[in-house]
Motif scaffolding. Structure first.
Motif, PDB file in Angstrom:
ATOM      1  N   PRO A 105       0.833  -1.216   0.000  1.00 47.54           N
ATOM      2  CA  PRO A 105       0.000   0.000   0.000  1.00 47.54           C
ATOM      3  C   PRO A 105       0.862   1.259   0.000  1.00 47.54           C
ATOM      4  CG  PRO A 105       0.136  -0.906   2.201  1.00 47.54           C
ATOM      5  CD  PRO A 105       0.889  -1.856   1.318  1.00 47.54           C
ATOM      6  N   VAL A 106       0.567   2.182  -0.886  1.00 48.72           N
ATOM      7  CA  VAL A 106       1.294   3.443  -0.931  1.00 48.72           C
ATOM      8  C   VAL A 106       0.347   4.637  -0.880  1.00 48.72           C
ATOM      9  CG1 VAL A 106       3.271   2.501  -2.154  1.00 48.72           C
ATOM     10  CG2 VAL A 106       1.347   3.410  -3.457  1.00 48.72           C
ATOM     11  N   TYR A 107      -0.960   4.370  -0.884  1.00 49.49           N
ATOM     12  CA  TYR A 107      -1.944   5.441  -0.963  1.00 49.49           C
ATOM     13  C   TYR A 107      -2.635   5.635   0.378  1.00 49.49           C
ATOM     14  CZ  TYR A 107      -1.029   4.714  -5.875  1.00 49.49           C
ATOM     15  OH  TYR A 107      -0.401   4.575  -7.081  1.00 49.49           O
ATOM     16  N   VAL A 108      -2.714   6.907   0.830  1.00 52.01           N
ATOM     17  CA  VAL A 108      -3.266   7.231   2.144  1.00 52.01           C
ATOM     18  C   VAL A 108      -4.793   7.249   2.035  1.00 52.01           C
ATOM     19  CG1 VAL A 108      -3.257   8.869   4.048  1.00 52.01           C
ATOM     20  CG2 VAL A 108      -1.202   8.570   2.645  1.00 52.01           C
ATOM     21  N   SER A 150      -5.410  -2.278  -1.764  1.00 47.11           N
ATOM     22  CA  SER A 150      -4.554  -1.235  -2.316  1.00 47.11           C
ATOM     23  C   SER A 150      -4.462  -0.024  -1.392  1.00 47.11           C
ATOM     24  CB  SER A 150      -5.067  -0.799  -3.697  1.00 47.11           C
ATOM     25  OG  SER A 150      -6.384  -0.255  -3.605  1.00 47.11           O
ATOM     26  N   ALA A 151      -5.322   0.033  -0.385  1.00 38.95           N
ATOM     27  CA  ALA A 151      -5.337   1.168   0.533  1.00 38.95           C
ATOM     28  C   ALA A 151      -4.399   0.931   1.715  1.00 38.95           C
ATOM     29  CB  ALA A 151      -6.757   1.416   1.034  1.00 38.95           C
ATOM     30  N   LEU A 152      -4.062   2.020   2.390  1.00 43.10           N
ATOM     31  CA  LEU A 152      -3.145   1.967   3.527  1.00 43.10           C
ATOM     32  C   LEU A 152      -3.736   1.174   4.689  1.00 43.10           C
ATOM     33  CD1 LEU A 152      -0.379   3.472   3.818  1.00 43.10           C
ATOM     34  CD2 LEU A 152      -1.583   5.065   5.321  1.00 43.10           C
ATOM     35  N   ILE A 153      -5.034   1.369   4.920  1.00 44.06           N
ATOM     36  CA  ILE A 153      -5.736   0.696   6.012  1.00 44.06           C
ATOM     37  C   ILE A 153      -6.916  -0.078   5.441  1.00 44.06           C
ATOM     38  CG2 ILE A 153      -7.091   1.028   8.129  1.00 44.06           C
ATOM     39  CD1 ILE A 153      -5.430   3.460   8.729  1.00 44.06           C
ATOM     40  N   ARG A 154      -7.071  -1.284   5.909  1.00 47.97           N
ATOM     41  CA  ARG A 154      -8.179  -2.128   5.464  1.00 47.97           C
ATOM     42  C   ARG A 154      -9.024  -2.514   6.663  1.00 47.97           C
ATOM     43  NH1 ARG A 154      -9.302  -7.822   4.157  1.00 47.97           N
ATOM     44  NH2 ARG A 154      -7.493  -8.410   5.418  1.00 47.97           N
ATOM     45  N   LYS A 155     -10.327  -2.618   6.437  1.00 46.69           N
ATOM     46  CA  LYS A 155     -11.221  -3.136   7.459  1.00 46.69           C
ATOM     47  C   LYS A 155     -11.516  -4.587   7.096  1.00 46.69           C
ATOM     48  CE  LYS A 155     -14.951  -4.054   9.975  1.00 46.69           C
ATOM     49  NZ  LYS A 155     -15.733  -5.306   9.915  1.00 46.69           N
ATOM     50  N   PRO A 156     -10.841  -5.558   7.756  1.00 44.38           N
ATOM     51  CA  PRO A 156     -11.073  -6.960   7.425  1.00 44.38           C
ATOM     52  C   PRO A 156     -12.482  -7.405   7.798  1.00 44.38           C
ATOM     53  CG  PRO A 156      -9.044  -6.663   8.696  1.00 44.38           C
ATOM     54  CD  PRO A 156      -9.815  -5.397   8.788  1.00 44.38           C
ATOM     55  N   ALA A 157     -12.972  -8.392   7.089  1.00 43.64           N
ATOM     56  CA  ALA A 157     -14.268  -8.976   7.434  1.00 43.64           C
ATOM     57  C   ALA A 157     -14.171  -9.618   8.812  1.00 43.64           C
ATOM     58  CB  ALA A 157     -14.676 -10.008   6.395  1.00 43.64           C
TER      59      ALA A 157
END
Length: 451
Positions: free
Chosen positions: A312-315, A323-330
């Motif tokens: 991830p390189v995008y804030v 592809s995002a910096l932070i993910r909300k996992p299921a």
């Protein structure tokens, strides 16, 4: 061994030392750069270590103290006692305890001790009514050694994501690593081959943030030691081979409230995230450039943080893609609601990385920050115009930019404390300065005969 001056936990450690035939103790601590150090003492010194501490010269540890302030004392944490799996035998064994560093002149915790910096972050969380749980996913490569026992970058398998034998030739090594970790009290959830040849991941369960940081240091030590028994070199270098996926340390975080409920969960939210969770992740996004200097602390870290290799390189944040910096996992149950910071890598100091993530998140809660909308599309496919339209910034492109961002971020500098903040920046500026004056083989190949 008995003493009236010991706690019940300390006494239990002394009893186990005697029962297990432990002859030596390794009293471990971590320097500012995240390198595990240790002072070895005979096991008979264990009671003294608990009651008086073990003294050492802090001036010999890079970035710790000036020579006139060098007297340091190690205070072992009895909760961290474990038998080292590679020293165990029928006759004797070696034990390990992780220590806090005490300034002998004041009797107070040493402000340059990374473990203390994390404890300060956790104290802030406690004052706000939260406990912090975390779970990292440190990836690593296994390489062959040459005839002199030195590391190469030749992998010992050609496996890929979740492959099995015969492509995944390291399954036996991972098995031995897991046995070693479990003997030291780890609860292993899963292990598998990662995307790149020679790349692996072993996941251990969620725990409180301090235990988690302790476990990362232990994990790296055990992986290296047991790999060496198989004549392999394990490395947590983020990008040891060009043009293939690098190694990350995706870090899952959640907060528990005073009632023992997950403060990140809400049934009323589309993403099952509470306002607290939204503000926490907003705080991380707000301070991500500065955090990156700590969570991705080497020149090599930024060879991983480039588009096209799943890093991830995008804030931004997302509930659907990586592809995002932070993910909300299921999450199958409310207790499992969490966020996943995907940008840290396993070369970081786990205490400092967790401390900065937590402090940024808590700042987000205190300031009532609102998270932006999640980005559900693949950001890797966005051009610059579309990223600007969505308001998506990028992480620093190199260590120099990250250190500059850190110097300008008072919240993250305060999280590190004056001592570690200044020493860390000094070390990283020197590292980047040395890097930019080097001439690489790529440059010679490109330009030497062309110009």
């Amino acid at each position: 061994m008995t003493s009236g001056n010991l706690t019940s936990t300390e006494q239990a450690v002394l009893d186990e030392i005697e029962e297990q035939g432990v002859d030596f103790l390794r009293l471990q601590f971590t320097d500012i750069l995240g390198v595990v150090k240790n002072v070895a003492v005979p096991a008979r010194q264990a009671e003294k270590a608990f009651t008086e501490g073990i003294y050492f010269d802090g001036s010999s540890i890079d970035g710790f103290v000036r020579i006139q302030e060098s007297d340091m004392r190690l205070k072992p944490d009895p909760e961290t006692f474990a038998i080292l799996p590679w020293r165990n035998s029928e006759e004797s064994a070696a034990g390990r305890m992780i220590c806090d560093v005490i300034n002998t002149s004041t009797g107070e915790p040493f402000e340059g001790d990374p473990r203390y910096i994390l404890k300060k972050a956790l104290e802030r969380a406690d004052e706000m009514g939260y406990t912090v749980n975390a779970a990292p996913e440190p990836e690593f490569f296994l390489f062959k050694e040459d005839e002199d026992g030195r590391a190469t970058t030749e992998t010992n398998d050609v496996g890929g994501y979740f492959d099995v034998a015969p492509k995944d030739l390291a399954s036996d090594v991972r098995r031995d690593i897991i046995y070693g970790l479990e003997s030291m009290g780890f609860d292993i959830e899963a292990s598998h081959h990662e995307v790149a040849e020679g790349q692996h991941e072993i996941n251990f369960t969620y725990d409180d943030a301090l235990t988690t940081a302790d476990n990362v240091g232990t994990f790296r030590t055990v992986v290296r030691a047991i790999a060496a028994e198989h004549d392999l070199h394990a490395t947590f270098m983020p990008k040891p081979i060009a043009r293939i996926n690098g190694s990350g340390m995706h870090t899952h975080i959640s907060l528990m409230d005073e009632d023992g409920e997950n403060a990140f969960h809400s049934d009323d939210d589309e993403f099952n995230l509470s306002e607290t969770a939204h503000s926490f992740l907003a705080g991380i996004l707000e301070h991500a450039p500065a955090i990156t200097a700590v969570s991705n602390p080497t020149v090599n870290s930024y060879k991983r943080l480039v588009p096209g290799y799943e890093a991830p390189v995008y804030v931004a944040w997302s509930d659907r893609n990586r592809s995002a910096l932070i993910r909300k996992p299921a999450a199958r149950v409310p207790a499992a609601s969490r966020i996943e910071a995907r940008f840290p890598d396993p070369s970081c100091n786990p205490y400092l990385a967790l401390a900065t993530l937590i402090q940024a998140g808590l700042e987000g809660i205190e300031q009532g920050l609102e998270a932006p909308d999640p980005v559900r599309e693949n950001i890797y496919e966005f051009d610059e115009t579309k990223r600007e339209e969505y308001g998506i910034d990028t992480l620093p492109a190199n260590l120099g930019e990250a250190v500059s961002a850190l110097e300008e971020d008072e919240i993250i500098l305060d999280a590190l404390g004056e001592h570690i903040g200044s020493k860390f920046i000094e070390a990283k500026k020197q590292e980047f300065g040395e890097y930019i004056v080097e001439v690489s083989q790529w440059e010679l190949d490109q330009y030497l005969e062309t110009f």
